[in-house]
Design an enzyme around this catalytic site. Structure first.
Site, PDB file in Angstrom:
ATOM      1  CG  HIS A 103      -2.209   0.719   1.006  1.00 16.45           C
ATOM      2  ND1 HIS A 103      -2.451   1.523  -0.082  1.00 16.45           N
ATOM      3  CD2 HIS A 103      -3.344   0.769   1.759  1.00 16.45           C
ATOM      4  CE1 HIS A 103      -3.663   2.040  -0.003  1.00 16.45           C
ATOM      5  NE2 HIS A 103      -4.236   1.593   1.109  1.00 16.45           N
TER       6      HIS A 103
ATOM      7  CG  ASP B  73      -3.296   5.028  -4.267  1.00 14.22           C
ATOM      8  OD1 ASP B  73      -2.658   5.037  -3.188  1.00 14.22           O
ATOM      9  OD2 ASP B  73      -3.247   5.951  -5.095  1.00 14.22           O
TER      10      ASP B  73
END
Length: 417
Positions: free
Chosen positions: A388, A392
């Site tokens: 992450h 996204d």
């Protein structure tokens, strides 16, 4: 003049190896390109090959030893040289008093030549004895279970205070201990981690500690891919000599998705994001020594057949433990197929420094609603674990959805849309 056999370089990242099985014995004739010894690195198991002919004069590294790249592990004498076998351990001096058991019996055979039979080893463990405490009566100095039982049934005088015995040296072989419990005999085996498994553990823990890992899931209707595979399987085998599998569908679909969402094909180096305009696809396979991830280079340039042949070749070499270090280096993305082992759903772990890994699973017929009707369809759950820090959630979900669309409509893979 003797020729030194050294551990060759197996890649910039490998600095040491563990000595495995020797294929040749001291005094044995050696030809160029003969495999002398197997060594295990953090990535694969490989042989050291003789570069010269001659006679194996001396072995300097024993199985289980860790040696550095460039270390000398053996020496070769010139062809025709007479090489003596390793000397046997010296016999005990006549002035040395013979060891006796508690009943004053004959000298014990607990020298370095004593061979402890498995049943005797279990009996020793049960009685809390060592092989040195018991007289061996078996052929060739073998210690038998009967010897242990006989020793245990003979009253022994109170032992004089003795210095503590040194701890036995550890070896890479499996250590077996047996305990007797109310439920019966239970065996515990202890063996050291292999170099490859240590490296796997290190990398997976590294990924958990250094990356912000999330996993997203989807499911794929495999009907179209299965129908296409069935229709062209015979022609594919006839032309290429191997079967068309589902992995090539997923490799092609993943390449399509990676080109659409390049952040998942990137990696973090320090404070930079390094983007790749190519796809080096890692395929996780179970090898003879554990899970390995050989890499298909520039997979975006390959056809279905070329991908399938590359996968087949790498999987075969993994099972034979014949992968080279360069086969395992790099990789921009990884696919792991737990479905071949029956996994229905899992969360794969990213192979650092990569930013994503796709997990495939078993195909199961499930009740699905299609056009308002409940029908049975062959379905597969897929999972994308991603970092992450660089990817996204929207990109990750869209990426997995793109793979689903490509596999459910394989014509998109041909048209690359």
């Amino acid at each position: 003049m003797p020729v030194e056999v050294k551990v060759p370089s197996f890649g910039d990242s490998i600095v040491e190896v563990v000595i495995g099985q020797w294929f040749k014995k001291v005094g044995e004739a050696i030809s160029p390109d003969d495999e002398l010894v197997e060594v295990e690195s953090e990535k694969s198991t490989l042989p050291i090959v003789a570069t010269h002919g001659g006679v194996l004069q001396e072995i300097l590294a024993q199985p289980g030893e860790t040696v550095a790249v460039g270390a000398v592990v053996a020496r070769l004498a010139d062809a025709g040289a007479v090489v003596s076998a390793p000397a046997a351990p010296p016999a005990a001096s006549p002035s040395t008093p013979p060891a006796t058991n508690g009943a004053g019996s004959a000298p014990s055979a607990t020298t370095s030549e004593t061979i402890v039979m498995p049943a005797a080893a279990r009996a020793l463990a049960e009685k809390g004895l060592s092989a040195a405490d018991v007289t061996a009566s078996g052929p060739g100095g073998r210690l038998l279970k009967e010897d242990v039982l006989r020793h245990s049934s003979t009253p022994a005088p109170a032992p004089a205070p003795a210095a503590p015995k040194p701890a036995p040296a550890t070896t890479p072989s499996t250590i077996v201990t047996t305990t007797t419990a109310p439920a019966g005999e239970r065996v515990v085996r202890r063996q050291p981690l292999t170099t490859i498994r240590k490296r796997i553990a290190q990398r997976l823990v590294e990924a958990q500690h250094n990356a912000a890992l999330l996993t997203t899931f989807n499911e794929i209707d495999m009907s179209a891919a299965m129908a296409l595979r069935k229709e062209y399987q015979d022609k594919f085998v006839e032309k290429y000599g191997i079967k068309l599998g589902f992995m090539s569908f997923f490799v092609k679909a993943t390449i399509n998705a990676l080109l659409a969402y390049p952040a998942i094909n990137a990696e973090i180096q320090g404070g930079d994001i390094v983007m790749h305009d190519y796809v080096d696809m890692g395929i996780a396979v179970g090898g003879g020594k554990g899970l390995v991830v050989p890499v298909i280079r520039s997979a975006e340039k390959l056809s279905f057949a070329e991908i399938e042949m590359s996968i087949n070749k790498l999987a075969k070499r993994a099972m034979e433990n014949s992968l080279k270090p360069q086969d395992l280096e790099g990789g921009t993305f990884t696919i792991s197929n737990g479905g071949v082992y029956g996994s229905l759903l899992s969360t794969p772990i990213v192979n650092p420094p990569q930013s994503g890994v796709l997990g495939m699973h078993s195909i199961q017929e499930r009740a699905m609603v299609v056009n308002g009707q409940i029908v049975a369809r062959p379905m597969m759950y897929v999972a994308l674990t991603y970092d992450h820090r660089i990817v996204d959630g929207k990109e990750a979900v869209s990426f997995l959805k793109r793979i689903k669309e490509c596999v459910e409509s394989p014509l998109r893979l041909m048209l690359e849309v």
